[in-house]
Design a protein around this motif. Structure first.
Motif, PDB file in Angstrom:
ATOM      1  N   LYS A  54       0.805  -1.209   0.000  1.00 23.91           N
ATOM      2  CA  LYS A  54       0.000   0.000   0.000  1.00 23.91           C
ATOM      3  C   LYS A  54       0.847   1.272   0.000  1.00 23.91           C
ATOM      4  N   GLU A  55       1.868   1.334   0.838  1.00 22.97           N
ATOM      5  CA  GLU A  55       2.688   2.549   0.901  1.00 22.97           C
ATOM      6  C   GLU A  55       3.396   2.801  -0.424  1.00 22.97           C
ATOM      7  N   LEU A  56       3.909   1.745  -1.043  1.00 26.71           N
ATOM      8  CA  LEU A  56       4.564   1.910  -2.340  1.00 26.71           C
ATOM      9  C   LEU A  56       3.559   2.328  -3.410  1.00 26.71           C
ATOM     10  N   GLY A  57       2.370   1.751  -3.374  1.00 26.64           N
ATOM     11  CA  GLY A  57       1.320   2.153  -4.313  1.00 26.64           C
ATOM     12  C   GLY A  57       0.966   3.624  -4.154  1.00 26.64           C
ATOM     13  N   THR A  58       0.914   4.088  -2.914  1.00 20.81           N
ATOM     14  CA  THR A  58       0.629   5.503  -2.639  1.00 20.81           C
ATOM     15  C   THR A  58       1.737   6.383  -3.195  1.00 20.81           C
ATOM     16  N   ILE A  59       2.961   5.992  -2.969  1.00 20.01           N
ATOM     17  CA  ILE A  59       4.099   6.776  -3.464  1.00 20.01           C
ATOM     18  C   ILE A  59       4.098   6.811  -4.989  1.00 20.01           C
ATOM     19  N   CYS A  60       3.909   5.659  -5.612  1.00 19.47           N
ATOM     20  CA  CYS A  60       3.927   5.588  -7.084  1.00 19.47           C
ATOM     21  C   CYS A  60       2.782   6.382  -7.697  1.00 19.47           C
ATOM     22  N   SER A  61       1.572   6.184  -7.202  1.00 13.27           N
ATOM     23  CA  SER A  61       0.412   6.891  -7.737  1.00 13.27           C
ATOM     24  C   SER A  61       0.563   8.396  -7.560  1.00 13.27           C
ATOM     25  N   THR A  62       0.979   8.794  -6.363  1.00 16.06           N
ATOM     26  CA  THR A  62       1.151  10.218  -6.083  1.00 16.06           C
ATOM     27  C   THR A  62       2.210  10.820  -6.988  1.00 16.06           C
ATOM     28  N   SER A  63       3.323  10.124  -7.150  1.00 10.32           N
ATOM     29  CA  SER A  63       4.390  10.629  -8.017  1.00 10.32           C
ATOM     30  C   SER A  63       3.922  10.780  -9.458  1.00 10.32           C
ATOM     31  N   LEU A  64       3.203   9.786  -9.959  1.00 14.98           N
ATOM     32  CA  LEU A  64       2.680   9.874 -11.327  1.00 14.98           C
ATOM     33  C   LEU A  64       1.742  11.068 -11.489  1.00 14.98           C
ATOM     34  N   ILE A  65       0.860  11.246 -10.541  1.00 15.85           N
ATOM     35  CA  ILE A  65      -0.102  12.347 -10.617  1.00 15.85           C
ATOM     36  C   ILE A  65       0.600  13.694 -10.507  1.00 15.85           C
ATOM     37  N   VAL A  66       1.436  13.838  -9.498  1.00 18.53           N
ATOM     38  CA  VAL A  66       2.119  15.107  -9.257  1.00 18.53           C
ATOM     39  C   VAL A  66       3.014  15.492 -10.437  1.00 18.53           C
ATOM     40  N   GLU A  67       3.817  14.566 -10.900  1.00 17.49           N
ATOM     41  CA  GLU A  67       4.747  14.901 -11.979  1.00 17.49           C
ATOM     42  C   GLU A  67       4.026  15.137 -13.301  1.00 17.49           C
ATOM     43  N   THR A  68       2.926  14.432 -13.528  1.00 24.71           N
ATOM     44  CA  THR A  68       2.148  14.674 -14.748  1.00 24.71           C
ATOM     45  C   THR A  68       1.510  16.057 -14.695  1.00 24.71           C
ATOM     46  N   ILE A  69       0.968  16.430 -13.553  1.00 26.55           N
ATOM     47  CA  ILE A  69       0.387  17.770 -13.425  1.00 26.55           C
ATOM     48  C   ILE A  69       1.464  18.838 -13.558  1.00 26.55           C
ATOM     49  N   ALA A  70       2.610  18.633 -12.929  1.00 23.43           N
ATOM     50  CA  ALA A  70       3.706  19.603 -13.056  1.00 23.43           C
ATOM     51  C   ALA A  70       4.123  19.753 -14.520  1.00 23.43           C
ATOM     52  N   TRP A  71       4.224  18.634 -15.234  1.00 23.49           N
ATOM     53  CA  TRP A  71       4.561  18.676 -16.661  1.00 23.49           C
ATOM     54  C   TRP A  71       3.499  19.446 -17.436  1.00 23.49           C
ATOM     55  N   TRP A  72       2.230  19.120 -17.181  1.00 22.59           N
ATOM     56  CA  TRP A  72       1.114  19.779 -17.870  1.00 22.59           C
ATOM     57  C   TRP A  72       1.175  21.292 -17.705  1.00 22.59           C
ATOM     58  N   LEU A  73       1.521  21.730 -16.507  1.00 16.77           N
ATOM     59  CA  LEU A  73       1.562  23.162 -16.224  1.00 16.77           C
ATOM     60  C   LEU A  73       2.717  23.874 -16.925  1.00 16.77           C
ATOM     61  N   THR A  74       3.695  23.119 -17.427  1.00 17.47           N
ATOM     62  CA  THR A  74       4.789  23.744 -18.188  1.00 17.47           C
ATOM     63  C   THR A  74       4.458  23.833 -19.676  1.00 17.47           C
ATOM     64  N   GLN A  75       3.393  23.160 -20.088  1.00 19.99           N
ATOM     65  CA  GLN A  75       2.988  23.177 -21.497  1.00 19.99           C
ATOM     66  C   GLN A  75       2.238  24.476 -21.784  1.00 19.99           C
ATOM     67  N   PRO A  76       2.243  24.922 -23.027  1.00 21.79           N
ATOM     68  CA  PRO A  76       1.472  26.126 -23.348  1.00 21.79           C
ATOM     69  C   PRO A  76       0.002  25.924 -22.967  1.00 21.79           C
TER      70      PRO A  76
END
Length: 175
Positions: free
Chosen positions: A128-150
């Motif tokens: 569970k803890e690893l799943g939380t870390i992985c899911s959170t990282s995917l979501i956070v980094e995807t949103i951060a990437w999205w916000l750098t796009q035009p």
């Protein structure tokens, strides 16, 4: 609480021009138009102010998505999250990519761990803890990437679809 809001807004404006480490409490006070001592009536440090802003945004996003998530609709949760981020794009861009990114990512993971404690594990193969870390990282980094796009390059719906495939593909049980 006008001083508190002024301090919050001042920090966010300053983060558009400098990294968090370059900003001083005096800079925040000058930008907010409040006395130096007033800052410390609201926050013990600039880090505490940043943590307050990050927590406020993360808690809001978690509250938005939890009712949908409880119904078992992960895509609906991601749609709600992406719509919220898109609606508050400027603020989230500053928080994720304007010098406060580390604090924002850390707070998101902290909040995700709190929520995960009340949920069943995704699958037996993934702790569970690893799943939380992985899911959170995917979501956070995807949103951060999205916000750098035009702006407008990817809609909230498109990003929610990307996240749905990323998160589901990486965390679904494949016993």
């Amino acid at each position: 609480m006008r001083s508190g809001a002024a301090l919050r807004d001042a920090l966010l404006r300053l983060l558009t021009a400098k990294s968090f480490d370059q900003i001083t409490v005096r800079d925040i006070c000058a930008e907010a138009g409040v006395h130096y001592a007033t800052f410390f009536r609201h926050h013990p440090s600039k880090e505490a102010l940043l943590d307050h802003i990050a927590t406020e945004q993360i808690v809001t996003s978690v509250e938005l998505t939890l009712p949908i998530k409880d119904a078992g609709d992960d895509r609906g949760s991601l749609d709600a999250l992406c719509a919220y981020v898109e609606e508050h794009r400027v603020l989230w861009s500053i928080l994720f990519n304007g010098g406060a990114g580390a604090a924002m990512r850390g707070e998101w993971l902290r909040q995700a761990r709190i929520v995960a404690e009340t949920r069943d594990s995704v699958g037996s193969w993934l702790p569970k803890e690893l799943g939380t870390i992985c899911s959170t990282s995917l979501i956070v980094e995807t949103i951060a990437w999205w916000l750098t796009q035009p702006e407008g390059a990817y809609s909230a719906d498109q990003v929610a679809g990307i996240l749905d495939r990323l998160v589901a593909g990486s965390t679904l049980a494949r016993d």
